[in-house]
Enzyme design. Structure first.
Site, mmCIF file in Angstrom:
data_model
loop_
_atom_site.group_PDB
_atom_site.id
_atom_site.type_symbol
_atom_site.label_atom_id
_atom_site.label_comp_id
_atom_site.label_asym_id
_atom_site.label_seq_id
_atom_site.Cartn_x
_atom_site.Cartn_y
_atom_site.Cartn_z
ATOM 1 N N PRO A 2 0.813 -1.231 0.000
ATOM 2 C CG PRO A 2 -0.728 -1.544 1.700
ATOM 3 C CD PRO A 2 0.573 -2.056 1.166
ATOM 4 C CD GLU A 3 3.823 2.885 -3.917
ATOM 5 O OE1 GLU A 3 3.878 4.027 -4.396
ATOM 6 O OE2 GLU A 3 4.318 1.893 -4.481
ATOM 7 C CE LYS A 59 4.879 4.631 1.159
ATOM 8 N NZ LYS A 59 6.058 3.753 1.145
ATOM 9 N NE ARG A 253 11.655 -1.693 -3.032
ATOM 10 C CZ ARG A 253 10.499 -1.243 -2.549
ATOM 11 N NH1 ARG A 253 10.492 -0.303 -1.623
ATOM 12 N NH2 ARG A 253 9.360 -1.732 -2.963
#
Ligand SMILES: [Zn+2]
Length: 263
Positions: A2-3, A59, A253
């Protein structure tokens, strides 16, 4: 994971279903989801109260309660979600906390992987200062001037800066990649070499993208076929320019970008 857009959807879901009902039961199924607070104190402070309003920053989701200086703070980690339901059989498998309301409905905070967090905080503003969180990109007070100032005198790649919650709160790997794809900026571009117009493009694309993703989630619509999101695959054809989609590790990432139009 979730962002910002996903957490905004949870905030709206919480507000649409779970406000202004007396909390008659608080069941903490797995204490590992709690932060510093002990289970007994968490239950005691919420039982008999109600949730009154929601607020999101990056967030983080904060829910005000009818108790003074008592906000529920939820962070969704890697796999957090909310479920509101009437029948016990509808309870999600990985419910870590279940709130039971006077009318018979329940709200579960589920989190399979347990990277999420539920705790109580006295004030979201103090929490934001304490955690040194940057501004939320959808805050009406967030302007291009502020964004430019945040990037000024910084070193590092644009991707790493957009990922840093201390610079700007709410973006993660997926939507940073998409923002840079839309802006035609290479994720490894040093931030001190960005031109003014490029910073403006990133600012505009980022906000437009976040609003668009929220709207799509609300109506259950997929991302456009022309998005990077739908083409995150090595050697996929870039739907914007026909170039090749590449994968690299940036800021630790897995990053996807178009090697042709992102410069
Ligand atoms: Zn391209």
């Amino acid at each position: 994971m979730p962002e910002l857009p996903e957490v905004e959807t949870y905030a709206r879901y919480f507000a649409a279903h779970a406000l202004d009902q007396k909390i008659v039961r608080v069941e903490v199924r797995d204490e590992r989801i709690l932060g510093e607070i002990r289970k007994v104190a968490f239950v005691k402070r919420l039982k008999g109260r109600s949730f009154t309003s929601v607020r999101r920053h990056g967030k983080h989701l904060f829910v005000a309660t009818s108790a003074k200086e008592t906000w529920l703070h939820l962070h969704f980690g890697m796999s957090g979600d909310l479920a509101y339901y009437r029948h016990v059989e509808q309870e999600p498998r990985f419910a870590r906390i279940v709130f039971g309301f006077a009318g018979g409905a329940q709200l579960a905070f589920e989190d399979m992987r347990l990277f999420g967090l539920a705790e109580l905080v006295a004030s979201p503003d103090a929490f934001i200062v304490d955690r040194k969180l940057g501004p939320d990109p959808l805050d009406p007070k967030f302007t291009l001037a502020r964004f430019t100032a945040l990037l000024e005198k910084r070193r590092g790649t644009i991707k790493s800066l957009l990922m840093s919650q201390e610079i700007i709160a709410g973006l993660g790997n997926l939507w940073v990649d998409e923002t840079l794809y839309l802006s035609s900026i290479h994720p490894r571009r040093p931030v001190d070499r960005l031109k003014k117009e490029e910073i403006r493009t990133i600012f505009t694309s980022m906000r437009k993208l976040l609003r668009d993703v929220i709207a799509r989630r609300e109506r259950g619509a997929a991302m456009p076929a022309r998005s990077l999101y739908e083409n995150r695959e090595i050697d996929a054809r870039c739907p914007r320019c026909g170039g090749s989609i590449r994968r690299a590790v940036v800021f630790g990432r897995t990053t996807y970008f178009c090697a042709t139009h992102q410069r």
